[in-house]
Design a protein around this motif. Structure first.
Motif, PDB file in Angstrom:
ATOM      1  N   TRP A  24      21.816 -14.129 -53.664  1.00  0.00           N
ATOM      2  CA  TRP A  24      22.525 -13.224 -52.726  1.00  0.00           C
ATOM      3  C   TRP A  24      22.514 -13.670 -51.210  1.00  0.00           C
ATOM      4  CZ3 TRP A  24      19.241  -7.737 -51.885  1.00  0.00           C
ATOM      5  CH2 TRP A  24      20.030  -6.950 -51.212  1.00  0.00           C
ATOM      6  N   GLU A  44      23.702 -12.853 -48.286  1.00  0.00           N
ATOM      7  CA  GLU A  44      23.425 -12.065 -47.194  1.00  0.00           C
ATOM      8  C   GLU A  44      21.851 -11.990 -47.274  1.00  0.00           C
ATOM      9  OE1 GLU A  44      27.612 -11.081 -48.496  1.00  0.00           O
ATOM     10  OE2 GLU A  44      25.669 -10.986 -49.350  1.00  0.00           O
ATOM     11  N   HIS A  45      21.349 -11.942 -48.077  1.00  0.00           N
ATOM     12  CA  HIS A  45      19.703 -11.853 -48.002  1.00  0.00           C
ATOM     13  C   HIS A  45      19.114 -13.275 -47.759  1.00  0.00           C
ATOM     14  CE1 HIS A  45      15.632 -10.231 -48.406  1.00  0.00           C
ATOM     15  NE2 HIS A  45      16.333  -8.983 -48.759  1.00  0.00           N
ATOM     16  N   GLU A 102      16.901 -14.364 -44.563  1.00  0.00           N
ATOM     17  CA  GLU A 102      15.569 -15.107 -44.855  1.00  0.00           C
ATOM     18  C   GLU A 102      15.622 -16.342 -43.947  1.00  0.00           C
ATOM     19  OE1 GLU A 102      14.507 -13.504 -49.230  1.00  0.00           O
ATOM     20  OE2 GLU A 102      14.824 -15.447 -48.955  1.00  0.00           O
ATOM     21  N   TYR A 156      12.387 -13.988 -51.225  1.00  0.00           N
ATOM     22  CA  TYR A 156      13.068 -13.203 -52.336  1.00  0.00           C
ATOM     23  C   TYR A 156      14.184 -14.212 -52.940  1.00  0.00           C
ATOM     24  CZ  TYR A 156      10.434  -9.231 -50.950  1.00  0.00           C
ATOM     25  OH  TYR A 156       9.385  -8.456 -50.729  1.00  0.00           O
ATOM     26  N   GLU A 157      14.988 -14.676 -51.972  1.00  0.00           N
ATOM     27  CA  GLU A 157      16.292 -15.601 -52.446  1.00  0.00           C
ATOM     28  C   GLU A 157      16.478 -16.857 -52.229  1.00  0.00           C
ATOM     29  OE1 GLU A 157      18.991 -13.995 -54.002  1.00  0.00           O
ATOM     30  OE2 GLU A 157      17.796 -12.446 -54.310  1.00  0.00           O
TER      31      GLU A 157
END
Length: 406
Positions: free
Chosen positions: A45, A47-48, A52, A383-384
């Motif tokens: 993802w 953008e995420h 980060e 997360y990503e």
């Protein structure tokens, strides 16, 4: 030497300047169809991942680290039209997009402002962006197919170059899809005034093929005069010996510990299973480090190298670092959790000073073990970014560290 002159004589000296690349268009161009070719296991993802990465840079700045970005340095360099033309001619060739499309791809890139040119050099060029025209390549290719491949692995800035002492080595990358990354770094280091007086210990020349390969993720600057280098699925023994000979001839280091790693993706580079977290301390993944074979590599009088098997990996790290002993911080986790956290780069920490590291927040158990061992851990969202199989160390190329006290 000015206070911005590059110099890296350890893994843990106070970090003053680091080079990063913020993920962008190139990551958006990873698809289920091409992700294996581009060395990704999953789609990010984007953008995420950018948020980060921004958080990572913010943590570094709060710790008084100057953050440089590859894309910004490269943009400054290609404002010189002659440099821009040279770079485009090297990266856009008959072999990359076919003889009849090459002129149109080059025209597209050179018709852009420097920032957009750099975005294409890293993010690639599709058939749709150029138009079909004549030629077999554009005729048979879909609109979204790449005429210039993207460089999504550029986020892992540690791999394409590494500073050793006051000079830099440029990596002859093992995988074809990553070799343009090294040339972009070569362009920055040879053309940007910030690096004008810095020697290139290895890789200053432009070449198409290196049968002997090494990557910066396998290279740890463990001491003022010593290195540890992993022989992994990406770094060959011939690559290590070639690099060692160059460094010894240049007087850059005196000793190198060559470590024979398992040739598996989970141990892609040495820094996926061990990183230095303090002057005398390393966090290790014992499942893989307990039985490693390591070799002491030293200069041989008259040229070449002398090789001798070392008693143990940990003792070898101490030897390379110039220490009487080294301590291993070994997470005593259950086998399942240990394997999960190592896969998510729990050991891939970035030291910003002795006993202070940046790590992914998701590796809770490993971070607690570091804390218990007296290591201060600054965590970043994760997360990503871990989907790319690289941690804070992988994503950073230290350019300037303060020397450790004598």
């Amino acid at each position: 030497m000015s206070d911005t002159t590059p110099s890296v004589r350890s893994e843990v000296g106070v970090l003053r300047t680091v080079l990063l690349h913020r993920p962008g268009t190139e990551v958006e161009r990873i698809t289920p169809t091409n992700m294996d070719q581009l060395l990704f296991d999953e789609l990010l993802w984007v953008e995420h991942a950018q948020l980060e990465h921004d958080a990572f840079a913010d943590v570094l700045r709060k710790l008084d680290v100057e953050v440089l970005y590859l894309e910004e340095l490269l943009t400054e360099v290609v404002t010189d039209e002659a440099v821009a033309r040279d770079v485009v001619q090297r990266h856009v060739t008959d072999r990359s997009c076919g003889p009849q499309a090459v002129g149109r791809v080059r025209e597209l890139l050179l018709g852009n402002e420097p920032r957009q040119l750099v975005e294409h050099l890293i993010g690639g060029v599709t058939v749709e962006e150029v138009g079909r025209g004549d030629g077999l390549v554009t005729t048979v290719s879909g609109q979204s197919e790449m005429l210039l491949e993207p460089l999504p692995n550029a986020v892992f800035m540690r791999d394409s170059s590494a500073w050793i002492g006051e000079g830099v080595v440029l990596s002859p990358m093992n995988r074809l899809v990553r070799r343009r990354e090294t040339d972009l770094l070569r362009t920055v280091y040879t053309r940007h005034p910030r690096f004008a007086d810095s020697p290139i210990w290895f890789g200053g020349e432009v070449t198409d093929w290196f049968p002997a390969t090494f990557e910066g993720g396998d290279l740890l600057v463990v001491g003022d005069r010593g290195l540890a280098i992993g022989m992994s699925e990406r770094t060959t023994p011939a690559g290590v010996e070639t690099l060692a000979t160059k460094l010894f001839d240049a007087g850059a280091v005196d000793r190198i510990l060559a470590v024979d790693l398992p040739k598996v993706r989970a141990a892609m580079h040495l820094d996926t299973i061990v990183t230095q977290v303090d002057v005398d301390a390393f966090i290790t993944y014992p499942t893989m480090t307990s039985n490693l074979t390591a070799y002491a590599v030293t200069p041989r009088p008259g040229g070449g190298v002398h090789v001798a098997e070392h008693a143990s990996f940990l003792q070898g790290l101490a030897w390379a670092a110039g220490l009487d002993h080294a301590r291993a911080i070994e997470p005593a986790l259950g086998s399942i959790r240990a394997e999960r956290e190592q896969w998510n780069d729990a050991n891939n920490t970035l030291a910003v000073q002795p006993g202070v590291v940046v790590a992914y927040e998701r590796n809770v158990a490993t971070n607690e073990i570091l804390d218990t061992a007296g290591i201060e851990v600054h965590t970043i969202p994760s997360y990503e970014l871990p989907r790319g199989r690289g941690g804070p160390r992988c994503m950073s190329c230290p350019v300037l560290r303060e020397p450790l006290p004598a």
